[in-house]
Design a protein around this motif. Structure first.
Motif, PDB file in Angstrom:
ATOM      1  N   MET A 111     -30.362   3.689  -1.091  1.00 21.43           N
ATOM      2  CA  MET A 111     -31.328   4.241  -2.054  1.00 21.43           C
ATOM      3  C   MET A 111     -32.194   4.412  -2.041  1.00 21.43           C
ATOM      4  SD  MET A 111     -32.844   1.104  -3.783  1.00 21.43           S
ATOM      5  CE  MET A 111     -31.618  -0.336  -3.218  1.00 21.43           C
ATOM      6  N   THR A 112     -33.107   5.595  -2.611  1.00 17.44           N
ATOM      7  CA  THR A 112     -33.948   6.336  -2.282  1.00 17.44           C
ATOM      8  C   THR A 112     -35.253   6.010  -2.032  1.00 17.44           C
ATOM      9  OG1 THR A 112     -33.840   6.846  -4.901  1.00 17.44           O
ATOM     10  CG2 THR A 112     -32.444   8.409  -3.615  1.00 17.44           C
ATOM     11  N   ASP A 113     -36.098   6.244  -1.229  1.00 19.49           N
ATOM     12  CA  ASP A 113     -37.253   6.191  -1.202  1.00 19.49           C
ATOM     13  C   ASP A 113     -38.157   6.849  -0.923  1.00 19.49           C
ATOM     14  OD1 ASP A 113     -39.770   4.808  -0.960  1.00 19.49           O
ATOM     15  OD2 ASP A 113     -39.434   3.605   0.901  1.00 19.49           O
ATOM     16  N   PHE A 114     -38.356   8.299  -2.007  1.00 20.57           N
ATOM     17  CA  PHE A 114     -38.978   9.320  -1.328  1.00 20.57           C
ATOM     18  C   PHE A 114     -40.442   9.873  -1.901  1.00 20.57           C
ATOM     19  CE2 PHE A 114     -34.777  10.369  -2.705  1.00 20.57           C
ATOM     20  CZ  PHE A 114     -34.670  11.478  -1.217  1.00 20.57           C
ATOM     21  N   LEU A 115     -41.694   9.660  -0.988  1.00 22.59           N
ATOM     22  CA  LEU A 115     -43.083  10.259  -1.385  1.00 22.59           C
ATOM     23  C   LEU A 115     -43.603  10.903  -2.358  1.00 22.59           C
ATOM     24  CD1 LEU A 115     -44.446   9.675   2.597  1.00 22.59           C
ATOM     25  CD2 LEU A 115     -44.944   8.130   0.824  1.00 22.59           C
ATOM     26  N   ASN A 116     -44.379  10.333  -3.434  1.00 20.36           N
ATOM     27  CA  ASN A 116     -44.246  11.315  -4.333  1.00 20.36           C
ATOM     28  C   ASN A 116     -45.704  11.177  -4.970  1.00 20.36           C
ATOM     29  OD1 ASN A 116     -44.528  11.557  -7.620  1.00 20.36           O
ATOM     30  ND2 ASN A 116     -42.946  13.296  -7.123  1.00 20.36           N
ATOM     31  N   ALA A 117     -46.192  12.313  -5.103  1.00 30.54           N
ATOM     32  CA  ALA A 117     -47.584  11.732  -5.609  1.00 30.54           C
ATOM     33  C   ALA A 117     -47.591  10.944  -6.988  1.00 30.54           C
ATOM     34  CB  ALA A 117     -48.458  12.706  -5.334  1.00 30.54           C
ATOM     35  N   GLU A 118     -47.276  11.402  -8.084  1.00 28.01           N
ATOM     36  CA  GLU A 118     -47.068  10.786  -9.542  1.00 28.01           C
ATOM     37  C   GLU A 118     -46.888   9.680  -9.141  1.00 28.01           C
ATOM     38  OE1 GLU A 118     -45.406  13.966  -8.336  1.00 28.01           O
ATOM     39  OE2 GLU A 118     -47.165  14.921  -9.457  1.00 28.01           O
ATOM     40  N   ASN A 119     -45.914   9.169  -8.329  1.00 32.15           N
ATOM     41  CA  ASN A 119     -45.964   8.314  -7.986  1.00 32.15           C
ATOM     42  C   ASN A 119     -46.468   6.938  -7.706  1.00 32.15           C
ATOM     43  OD1 ASN A 119     -42.828   8.205  -9.769  1.00 32.15           O
ATOM     44  ND2 ASN A 119     -41.557   8.264  -7.165  1.00 32.15           N
ATOM     45  N   ILE A 120     -47.163   7.035  -6.722  1.00 32.66           N
ATOM     46  CA  ILE A 120     -48.140   6.400  -6.552  1.00 32.66           C
ATOM     47  C   ILE A 120     -49.364   6.424  -7.116  1.00 32.66           C
ATOM     48  CG2 ILE A 120     -49.861   6.636  -4.334  1.00 32.66           C
ATOM     49  CD1 ILE A 120     -47.990   7.960  -2.539  1.00 32.66           C
ATOM     50  N   ALA A 121     -49.772   7.553  -8.112  1.00 30.43           N
ATOM     51  CA  ALA A 121     -50.445   7.243  -8.901  1.00 30.43           C
ATOM     52  C   ALA A 121     -50.018   6.206 -10.025  1.00 30.43           C
ATOM     53  CB  ALA A 121     -51.029   8.792  -9.250  1.00 30.43           C
ATOM     54  N   LEU A 122     -49.206   6.428 -10.007  1.00 29.99           N
ATOM     55  CA  LEU A 122     -49.033   4.886 -11.605  1.00 29.99           C
ATOM     56  C   LEU A 122     -49.072   3.692 -11.303  1.00 29.99           C
ATOM     57  CD1 LEU A 122     -44.810   6.361 -12.349  1.00 29.99           C
ATOM     58  CD2 LEU A 122     -46.858   6.334 -13.701  1.00 29.99           C
ATOM     59  N   SER A 123     -49.329   3.594  -9.507  1.00 32.08           N
ATOM     60  CA  SER A 123     -49.645   1.952  -9.594  1.00 32.08           C
ATOM     61  C   SER A 123     -50.923   1.687  -9.005  1.00 32.08           C
ATOM     62  CB  SER A 123     -48.564   1.496  -8.493  1.00 32.08           C
ATOM     63  OG  SER A 123     -47.378   1.083  -8.404  1.00 32.08           O
ATOM     64  N   LEU A 124     -51.995   2.473  -9.502  1.00 28.61           N
ATOM     65  CA  LEU A 124     -52.984   3.271  -9.213  1.00 28.61           C
ATOM     66  C   LEU A 124     -54.134   2.404 -10.724  1.00 28.61           C
ATOM     67  CD1 LEU A 124     -53.901   6.328  -7.454  1.00 28.61           C
ATOM     68  CD2 LEU A 124     -53.510   3.502  -6.521  1.00 28.61           C
ATOM     69  N   SER A 125     -55.209   1.897 -10.750  1.00 33.76           N
ATOM     70  CA  SER A 125     -55.506   1.433 -11.617  1.00 33.76           C
ATOM     71  C   SER A 125     -56.452   3.104 -12.286  1.00 33.76           C
ATOM     72  CB  SER A 125     -56.967   0.655 -11.872  1.00 33.76           C
ATOM     73  OG  SER A 125     -58.005   1.274 -11.272  1.00 33.76           O
ATOM     74  N   GLU A 126     -56.646   3.084 -14.021  1.00 40.54           N
ATOM     75  CA  GLU A 126     -57.609   3.968 -13.821  1.00 40.54           C
ATOM     76  C   GLU A 126     -58.703   4.723 -13.311  1.00 40.54           C
ATOM     77  OE1 GLU A 126     -55.866   6.376 -15.797  1.00 40.54           O
ATOM     78  OE2 GLU A 126     -54.496   5.162 -16.141  1.00 40.54           O
ATOM     79  N   LYS A 127     -59.588   3.253 -13.139  1.00 45.40           N
ATOM     80  CA  LYS A 127     -60.444   3.828 -12.701  1.00 45.40           C
ATOM     81  C   LYS A 127     -60.694   4.525 -11.156  1.00 45.40           C
ATOM     82  CE  LYS A 127     -65.452   1.129 -10.671  1.00 45.40           C
ATOM     83  NZ  LYS A 127     -65.413   0.222 -11.089  1.00 45.40           N
ATOM     84  N   LEU A 128     -59.594   4.221 -10.413  1.00 45.94           N
ATOM     85  CA  LEU A 128     -59.137   4.292  -9.195  1.00 45.94           C
ATOM     86  C   LEU A 128     -58.109   6.048  -8.733  1.00 45.94           C
ATOM     87  CD1 LEU A 128     -59.903   4.406  -5.880  1.00 45.94           C
ATOM     88  CD2 LEU A 128     -56.848   2.895  -5.773  1.00 45.94           C
ATOM     89  N   ASP A 162     -59.550   7.897 -11.302  1.00 51.87           N
ATOM     90  CA  ASP A 162     -60.777   9.000 -11.014  1.00 51.87           C
ATOM     91  C   ASP A 162     -61.032   9.387  -9.830  1.00 51.87           C
ATOM     92  OD1 ASP A 162     -60.119   9.421 -13.486  1.00 51.87           O
ATOM     93  OD2 ASP A 162     -61.627   7.764 -14.208  1.00 51.87           O
ATOM     94  N   LYS A 163     -60.825   8.381  -8.960  1.00 50.66           N
ATOM     95  CA  LYS A 163     -61.437   8.199  -7.807  1.00 50.66           C
ATOM     96  C   LYS A 163     -60.576   9.140  -5.980  1.00 50.66           C
ATOM     97  CE  LYS A 163     -64.701   3.916  -7.497  1.00 50.66           C
ATOM     98  NZ  LYS A 163     -65.974   4.705  -6.853  1.00 50.66           N
ATOM     99  N   VAL A 164     -59.417   9.477  -6.507  1.00 54.91           N
ATOM    100  CA  VAL A 164     -58.589   9.760  -4.949  1.00 54.91           C
ATOM    101  C   VAL A 164     -57.996  11.363  -5.591  1.00 54.91           C
ATOM    102  CG1 VAL A 164     -58.459   7.625  -4.275  1.00 54.91           C
ATOM    103  CG2 VAL A 164     -56.776   8.131  -5.504  1.00 54.91           C
ATOM    104  N   LEU A 165     -57.984  11.681  -4.983  1.00 51.09           N
ATOM    105  CA  LEU A 165     -57.056  12.629  -5.215  1.00 51.09           C
ATOM    106  C   LEU A 165     -56.061  13.176  -4.105  1.00 51.09           C
ATOM    107  CD1 LEU A 165     -56.365  15.486  -5.939  1.00 51.09           C
ATOM    108  CD2 LEU A 165     -57.791  17.117  -4.546  1.00 51.09           C
ATOM    109  N   ILE A 166     -54.696  12.315  -4.753  1.00 52.16           N
ATOM    110  CA  ILE A 166     -53.244  12.799  -3.472  1.00 52.16           C
ATOM    111  C   ILE A 166     -52.564  14.206  -3.385  1.00 52.16           C
ATOM    112  CG2 ILE A 166     -51.252  11.210  -3.366  1.00 52.16           C
ATOM    113  CD1 ILE A 166     -52.408   9.468  -5.560  1.00 52.16           C
ATOM    114  N   LYS A 167     -52.112  14.620  -2.132  1.00 51.52           N
ATOM    115  CA  LYS A 167     -51.608  14.910  -1.652  1.00 51.52           C
ATOM    116  C   LYS A 167     -50.552  14.647  -1.152  1.00 51.52           C
ATOM    117  CE  LYS A 167     -55.604  18.427  -1.815  1.00 51.52           C
ATOM    118  NZ  LYS A 167     -54.496  19.699  -2.850  1.00 51.52           N
ATOM    119  N   VAL A 168     -49.725  15.433  -1.443  1.00 54.04           N
ATOM    120  CA  VAL A 168     -47.538  14.350  -0.857  1.00 54.04           C
ATOM    121  C   VAL A 168     -47.405  15.602   0.147  1.00 54.04           C
ATOM    122  CG1 VAL A 168     -45.642  13.572  -0.662  1.00 54.04           C
ATOM    123  CG2 VAL A 168     -47.627  12.357  -1.620  1.00 54.04           C
TER     124      VAL A 168
END
Length: 264
Positions: free
Chosen positions: A1-18, A20-26
């Motif tokens: 079972m894969t569970d790799f950290l990925n900025a795009e996958n983190i962002a997928l679960s965020l609201s559009e408003k949020l 715009d508030k965060v810059l994710i670096k993995v």
């Protein structure tokens, strides 16, 4: 079972408003996410920078301790904040994060996460998370220039187990890997933390929940402050998230710094 950290996958679960508030670096590996974010902060990075690593080679805990951060099993993350609050109010960043971690873990399927004052999260009687807030203070105003909120979570147990010196206290949240779980947890944490943070840190909007989730109220603990260790009964937690205690000699006290230990 894969569970790799990925900025795009983190962002997928965020609201559009949020988003715009965060810059994710993995990062796959770094020395310390807190150190990395501090360096960004000193160079003018904006609030909302969120650094996540799959492994730390020099992770830090409170009181100068190291934080065990093996690869591919945990989430080690730091968030840059620039709140308009006084230095004395910075404790609410830590306590808000503790509540946010508990909520996020529950959303990911964890059962009954609890808070050990002031900054540890326990599941099933074992410590699964530590929180470290480091702040830079403007001496002219005694307000924060910025704060770096660091959170380390043992999502899974290391294949070789925890080191001898912590194996009796450290635990993992989940026994089996789940698809994309670590990314989902990061997103849930960001959503829950900013929900509290945007409600006004100085209003202590999360304090009731922090108290409700406490694992130390009504327990006998050792209060540790420097070289001093005193046995005490925890009567409660104040609205400022300080411990109300009764020492063995009957003396009442309020503990605002240091740490406590208890047998689970």
């Amino acid at each position: 079972m894969t569970d790799f950290l990925n900025a795009e996958n983190i962002a997928l679960s965020l609201s559009e408003k949020l988003k715009d508030k965060v810059l994710i670096k993995v990062f796959g590996k770094t020395d310390s996410t807190n150190s990395l974010v501090r360096s960004f902060a000193e160079n003018g990075a904006e609030e909302g920078l969120f650094v996540v690593a799959g492994e730390q080679t020099a992770g830090r805990g409170r009181l100068g301790r190291s934080f065990y951060s093996p690869g591919d099993t945990g989430v080690y993350m730091s968030l840059l904040l620039r709140p308009e609050i006084k230095a004395a109010e910075s404790v609410f960043i830590t306590t808000a994060a503790a509540v946010a971690v508990c909520r996020a873990l529950e959303e990911c399927g964890a059962k009954a996460p609890e808070i050990k004052w002031v900054n540890d999260i326990f599941v099933g009687g074992k410590k699964v998370c530590g929180i470290l807030t480091e702040a830079s203070i403007d001496p002219s105003s005694n307000k924060l220039s910025y704060a770096v909120l660091g959170v380390g979570v043992n999502i899974y147990a290391p294949d070789s187990g925890f080191p001898e010196e912590i194996k009796n206290i450290a635990g993992a949240v989940f026994s089996e890997r789940k698809e994309n779980l670590r990314n989902k947890f990061c997103a849930a944490f960001l959503s829950e933390f900013f929900d509290v943070y945007n409600n006004g840190m100085s209003l202590k909007s999360h304090t009731d929940e922090y108290i409700r989730r406490s694992i130390v109220i009504g327990k006998q603990v050792s209060v540790i402050s420097g070289d001093s260790v005193r046995s005490a009964f925890v009567d409660g937690i104040t609205e400022n998230c300080e411990l109300k205690v009764t020492y063995e000699n009957g003396e009442k006290g309020v503990v605002s710094s240091g740490e406590v230990s208890l047998k689970i």
